[in-house]
Design a protein around this motif. Structure first.
Motif, PDB file in Angstrom:
ATOM      1  N   GLY A 127      46.242  41.619  59.443  1.00 47.43           N
ATOM      2  CA  GLY A 127      45.841  42.977  59.779  1.00 47.43           C
ATOM      3  C   GLY A 127      45.875  43.893  58.570  1.00 47.43           C
ATOM      4  N   ASN A 128      46.300  45.135  58.793  1.00 46.57           N
ATOM      5  CA  ASN A 128      46.303  46.104  57.698  1.00 46.57           C
ATOM      6  C   ASN A 128      47.577  46.030  56.863  1.00 46.57           C
ATOM      7  N   HIS A 129      48.463  45.078  57.190  1.00 46.73           N
ATOM      8  CA  HIS A 129      49.702  44.967  56.418  1.00 46.73           C
ATOM      9  C   HIS A 129      49.498  44.161  55.136  1.00 46.73           C
ATOM     10  N   GLN A 130      48.341  43.474  55.032  1.00 44.83           N
ATOM     11  CA  GLN A 130      48.095  42.642  53.854  1.00 44.83           C
ATOM     12  C   GLN A 130      47.434  43.463  52.751  1.00 44.83           C
ATOM     13  N   PRO A 131      48.024  43.520  51.565  1.00 41.98           N
ATOM     14  CA  PRO A 131      47.346  44.213  50.475  1.00 41.98           C
ATOM     15  C   PRO A 131      46.044  43.510  50.110  1.00 41.98           C
ATOM     16  N   SER A 132      45.168  44.220  49.418  1.00 44.99           N
ATOM     17  CA  SER A 132      43.849  43.698  49.102  1.00 44.99           C
ATOM     18  C   SER A 132      43.655  43.713  47.595  1.00 44.99           C
ATOM     19  N   LEU A 133      43.086  42.633  47.069  1.00 43.72           N
ATOM     20  CA  LEU A 133      42.812  42.534  45.640  1.00 43.72           C
ATOM     21  C   LEU A 133      41.489  41.800  45.458  1.00 43.72           C
ATOM     22  N   CYS A 134      40.607  42.353  44.640  1.00 46.00           N
ATOM     23  CA  CYS A 134      39.305  41.747  44.371  1.00 46.00           C
ATOM     24  C   CYS A 134      38.968  41.910  42.896  1.00 46.00           C
ATOM     25  N   VAL A 135      38.301  40.911  42.335  1.00 44.26           N
ATOM     26  CA  VAL A 135      37.773  40.968  40.977  1.00 44.26           C
ATOM     27  C   VAL A 135      36.256  40.976  41.060  1.00 44.26           C
ATOM     28  N   PHE A 136      35.636  41.933  40.380  1.00 45.38           N
ATOM     29  CA  PHE A 136      34.186  42.066  40.415  1.00 45.38           C
ATOM     30  C   PHE A 136      33.633  42.083  38.987  1.00 45.38           C
ATOM     31  N   THR A 137      32.517  41.412  38.804  1.00 45.88           N
ATOM     32  CA  THR A 137      31.794  41.455  37.538  1.00 45.88           C
ATOM     33  C   THR A 137      30.316  41.711  37.833  1.00 45.88           C
ATOM     34  N   ASN A 138      29.586  42.084  36.793  1.00 46.12           N
ATOM     35  CA  ASN A 138      28.128  42.102  36.911  1.00 46.12           C
ATOM     36  C   ASN A 138      27.504  41.731  35.577  1.00 46.12           C
ATOM     37  N   HIS A 139      26.176  41.647  35.556  1.00 48.39           N
ATOM     38  CA  HIS A 139      25.473  41.101  34.401  1.00 48.39           C
ATOM     39  C   HIS A 139      25.592  41.979  33.166  1.00 48.39           C
ATOM     40  N   THR A 140      26.064  43.201  33.312  1.00 46.67           N
ATOM     41  CA  THR A 140      26.165  44.101  32.154  1.00 46.67           C
ATOM     42  C   THR A 140      27.452  43.894  31.365  1.00 46.67           C
ATOM     43  N   GLY A 141      28.305  42.975  31.801  1.00 49.19           N
ATOM     44  CA  GLY A 141      29.544  42.729  31.084  1.00 49.19           C
ATOM     45  C   GLY A 141      30.716  43.553  31.572  1.00 49.19           C
ATOM     46  N   SER A 142      30.640  44.074  32.768  1.00 50.00           N
ATOM     47  CA  SER A 142      31.764  44.827  33.325  1.00 50.00           C
ATOM     48  C   SER A 142      32.715  43.888  34.053  1.00 50.00           C
ATOM     49  N   LEU A 143      33.984  44.249  34.065  1.00 53.14           N
ATOM     50  CA  LEU A 143      35.025  43.465  34.728  1.00 53.14           C
ATOM     51  C   LEU A 143      36.008  44.431  35.370  1.00 53.14           C
TER      52      LEU A 143
END
Length: 843
Positions: A267-283
């Motif tokens: 549910g909402n008790h779990q923290p959330s973590l995501c890694v995103f990149t795109n073709h422009t070299g962002s991280l």
């Protein structure tokens, strides 16, 4: 809604109908369908592979676990395998040839919770030969969940002699199996040496992991000495990998399964973590800690490619608002969407995150976010969004129409700024978009107080017109006209912290890694920023104008600059074949052509210095695109205002009074001039002439001359010639002509005076002629008497002065024969003096 989810795959439509049709096709009656119907509730998506194929699972009426595959290209379904046991599938993957299937299955109680007490409750990780042998090999039999994933070295399906399988365990280790396959008896594919499969340990004691299926990257986090270290492995075709390390100061989430049951459990008790990149070299690393607050919620975004993090705290709608779902992070190209169902949708600009005003913050009261599903969403690569609970796969993009609606109806400057950039970044129909934005600007040009709306539109739109051609442009060209932003955004507080840049250990800098490295090098070593600005152009432009007044300009240099301007204007005219309503590009405005040519020269040199490896011709085309786009936007602004106010073509006739429509166009042109002047941007040739003519129509004489003195109206030779020729010599027009002539540069003024047959003009010409003759005159005693018979009028002071001029002209013929004298002599001076005196005396 600002964020639109377009259905790409629907489990109910693309799979369930096929299953039901297959049941009917086998001749089974309605009773059989009724038996199967409840079991289809177990139908759900398990995995999306790199080639876009979707693996799903369901149970038949006997509880057997069935795996199927939906081919995203053919839109066809295929049965993969059936396990004749009542188990729960938690993970599954198929190799690119669809010959091997890996699956993890767990025994659950009726309540859907894993049974930790009963014997035989282990998680089985199995490797199956799908065709045609159907041999099953047990890879793992443990008490913890395991996630499986075949590696796809190529996006296209190609036969490979060796397959590689990742196993990620809840026991905090990651392994890679190397599976040799061989063909027997024609098409039969079997595992070679299935008794012993080589494997290597990728990681141990990690606390979180994420798989990027499109780029074949595995992200995971180690905790070393109370420091979170993010690592990334990219599995390439040659089986080498890239490694990147970065430190994050955050308490992170343990790895766990992300099936529907797992999400509902945490549910909402779990923290959330995501890694995103795109073709422009962002991280970017997006992190939302566990929060039980009903008043506000906090999340952080680590812009690793920029060297800093931002922590956002958003106030919820009311103190009694219950947060029933956690934050969802979605990757949509140049933006990251942060979504809290029923409360807010934030669109964070990850390409240019420096200023908060470039990100859009929508609250729960806004109808634009209430249409989004309230289910937990999972962001996949390529703007794909998976709703595991409903079994739907979406493609996410920013909705241009809704953003334009928001742009028209927003009241805050920060919202206008952010919405404008969101709309321009969409880029699917730039012509239609710009037309709508220009229409909006024409009605809201004076409503923004924190920034210049015209400046922002010109800079941002010109930037986006060439941005896709080179991703490094964002470090070389200005994205916005705003340098600082201190205005608070309602409901949002922001804290910015510096973070250490990632440490890259990469075997070869190619593709994404090269662009990320370029971004990191820019942050490390580039101070100040490499943004192009027109300061050099402004200085050189003013120097050339000054040299023009004194006649000391270098002819060859100026000719090269004007040739650049000819290229820009010709390129612009070829791109816009439709005739324009406004009379621009119909005169030689040398000052604007100089500015245009200088900007092309400086911008081309700037890009050549910093865009290594790009052909000179391509860079020159980029410069032509950029400057011609800038000029075209100005023309479009004028065209829109011209049409809106129905300005008549006879506006160019000088013998009429200005109307309200003329004044509206004049006001817009004044705002455009202010916007471009502070940035030293060129204007289309003809702009100043039209602006001045409208000023003559709309302004009283003293205001008109005041505008000229302060540089708001700039006199061109074309405009002044028309004024001298078209206006008659009424008292009002005489004052206007005289006021303008007195404000002209000497070289232009000398030429214009000869076009006005009037005592005032003759007086000015005479003064300049006398000044030229007497500049080296030395007074000498004169004994001769004046012969009165040689003068038609006895006016001794004038007669004496004319005699001196006549002597000088006759004694120094070379001085007299200066260029452009046009028969100006002592006789002309005498006649002009008498006419002007008579005019002043009213005779």
């Amino acid at each position: 809604m600002a964020l639109q989810l377009v259905p790409h795959f629907d489990l109910q439509v693309d799979v369930l109908r096929w299953l039901r049709a297959g049941t009917e096709g086998r001749g089974e009656g309605a009773g059989r369908l009724c038996v199967l119907e409840p079991n289809y509730e177990s139908l759900h998506v398990l995995n999306v592979e790199r080639n876009g194929n979707i693996i799903y699972t369901y149970k038949d009426d006997k509880g057997n676990v069935i795996f199927g595959l939906h081919d995203c290209r053919t839109r066809q379904n295929e049965h993969l395998y059936t396990f004749e046991k009542d188990l729960q599938a938690v993970s599954c993957s198929v190799n690119s040839e669809r010959t091997l299937l890996a699956a993890s299955l767990v025994q659950y109680t009726k309540e859907g919770v894993r049974n930790e007490l009963q014997p035989g409750s282990k998680c089985l990780t199995l490797l199956v030969e799908i065709y045609p042998v159907n041999n099953v090999k047990v890879l793992k039999a443990v008490d913890s969940c395991i996630w499986v994933q075949f590696l796809y070295p190529y996006a296209e399906s190609q036969p490979l002699p060796q397959n590689h399988l990742l196993l990620i365990s809840e026991e905090k280790y990651i392994e890679r199996y190397h599976i040799q396959i061989t063909q027997e008896d024609g098409n039969r594919v079997v595992i070679k040496n299935s008794g012993h499969l080589p494997r290597d340990r990728i990681a141990e004691d990690f606390v979180w992991a994420q798989w990027d299926m499109s780029e074949q990257r595995l992200y995971y986090i180690d905790i070393k000495k109370s420091t979170s270290i993010l690592k990334c492995i990219q599995f390439c075709a040659d089986e080498s990998f890239n490694l990147m390390v970065s430190q994050l100061s955050a308490q992170l989430v343990n790895f766990g399964c992300d099936t529907c049951q797992g999400q509902e459990k945490f549910g909402n008790h779990q923290p959330s973590l995501c890694v995103f990149t795109n073709h422009t070299g962002s991280l970017c690393v997006c992190y939302s800690p566990k929060s039980d607050s009903w008043e506000q919620i906090t999340y952080s975004v680590f812009y690793l490619h920029k060297g800093y993090s931002k922590t956002f705290t958003a106030a919820l709608r009311s103190a009694d608002s219950c947060v029933t779902k956690g934050i969802t992070f979605l990757n949509i190209g140049y933006y990251v969407a942060v979504y809290l169902p029923g409360h807010f949708l934030h669109l964070l600009n990850i390409q240019h995150p420096d200023l908060i005003c470039h990100s859009l913050f929508l609250t729960g009261n806004n109808k634009m976010i209430n249409i989004l599903p309230h289910h937990p969403l999972q962001s996949l690569t390529g703007s794909l969004i998976l709703d595991r609970c409903s079994g739907k796969l979406y493609k996410a993009f920013l909705n241009q129409s809704d953003l334009m609606w928001f742009l028209w109806n927003s009241s805050l400057d920060c919202e206008k700024m952010a919405a404008l950039h969101c709309v321009l970044s969409c880029g699917r129909d730039p012509g239609f978009l710009e037309g709508q934005i220009i229409q909006w600007i024409s009605e809201h040009v004076s409503t923004c107080h924190s920034f210049d709306l015209i400046q922002e539109f010109l800079i941002a739109s010109s930037y986006w017109s060439i941005y896709p051609e080179s991703s490094n442009i964002d470090t070389l060209l200005p994205y916005s006209s705003v340098l600082t932003w201190n205005t608070e955004i309602p409901g949002i507080t922001l804290v910015t912290d510096e973070i250490s840049l990632p440490l890259m250990k990469v075997h070869s800098l190619k593709g994404y890694w090269a662009k990320l490295n370029s971004n990191l090098e820019y942050v490390k070593y580039t101070k100040p920023h490499l943004y192009y600005h027109n300061s050099m152009v402004r200085r050189e432009w003013h120097n050339l104008i000054s040299e023009e007044k004194t006649g000391r300009r270098s002819t060859v240099y100026v000719r090269n600059i004007l040739d650049n301007a000819i290229k820009v204007i010709s390129y612009m005219e070829t791109r816009n074949l439709e005739p324009r309503l406004i009379p621009l590009f119909q005169e030689e405005d040398n000052h604007q052509r100089l500015l245009m040519g200088l900007m092309m020269s400086e911008l081309r040199d700037h890009l050549l210095r910093h865009l290594q490896g790009i052909e000179k011709k391509k860079i020159e085309k980029m410069v032509l695109d950029y400057i011609s786009k800038l000029l075209d936007l100005i023309c479009c602004l004028l065209e829109t205002s011209w049409r809106k106010h129905s300005v008549h073509p006879w506006v160019l006739h000088l013998d009429r009074r200005g109307s309200a429509a003329d004044f509206e166009v004049f006001h817009l042109m004044t705002r455009i001039l202010e916007a471009t002047d502070s940035l030293c941007l060129p204007l289309p040739p003809g702009f100043h002439s039209l602006h001045t003519i409208l000023g003559v129509h709309c302004l009283p004489l003293h205001n008109l001359l005041h505008y000229i003195d302060n540089g708001v109206l700039r006199l061109t030779e074309t405009t002044v010639v028309r004024l001298m020729k078209d206006l008659d010599n009424t008292e009002k027009n005489e004052k206007l002509k005289f006021g303008i002539i007195m404000r002209l540069p000497p070289l232009i003024g000398k030429k214009i005076c000869r076009l006005w047959d009037h005592p005032v003009s003759s007086n000015i010409i005479s003064r300049k002629h006398v000044t030229r003759l007497l500049q080296n005159y030395k007074k000498e005693p004169r004994n001769s008497m004046i012969d009165k018979s040689s003068f038609p009028i006895e006016f001794l002071p004038l007669n004496y002065f004319i005699e001196i001029l006549t002597d000088l002209e006759s004694s120094n013929q070379a001085l007299y024969d200066f260029e452009g004298h046009d028969s100006v002599d002592a006789e002309f001076v005498e006649e002009a003096a008498l006419k002007h005196t008579a005019m002043l005396l009213g005779l």
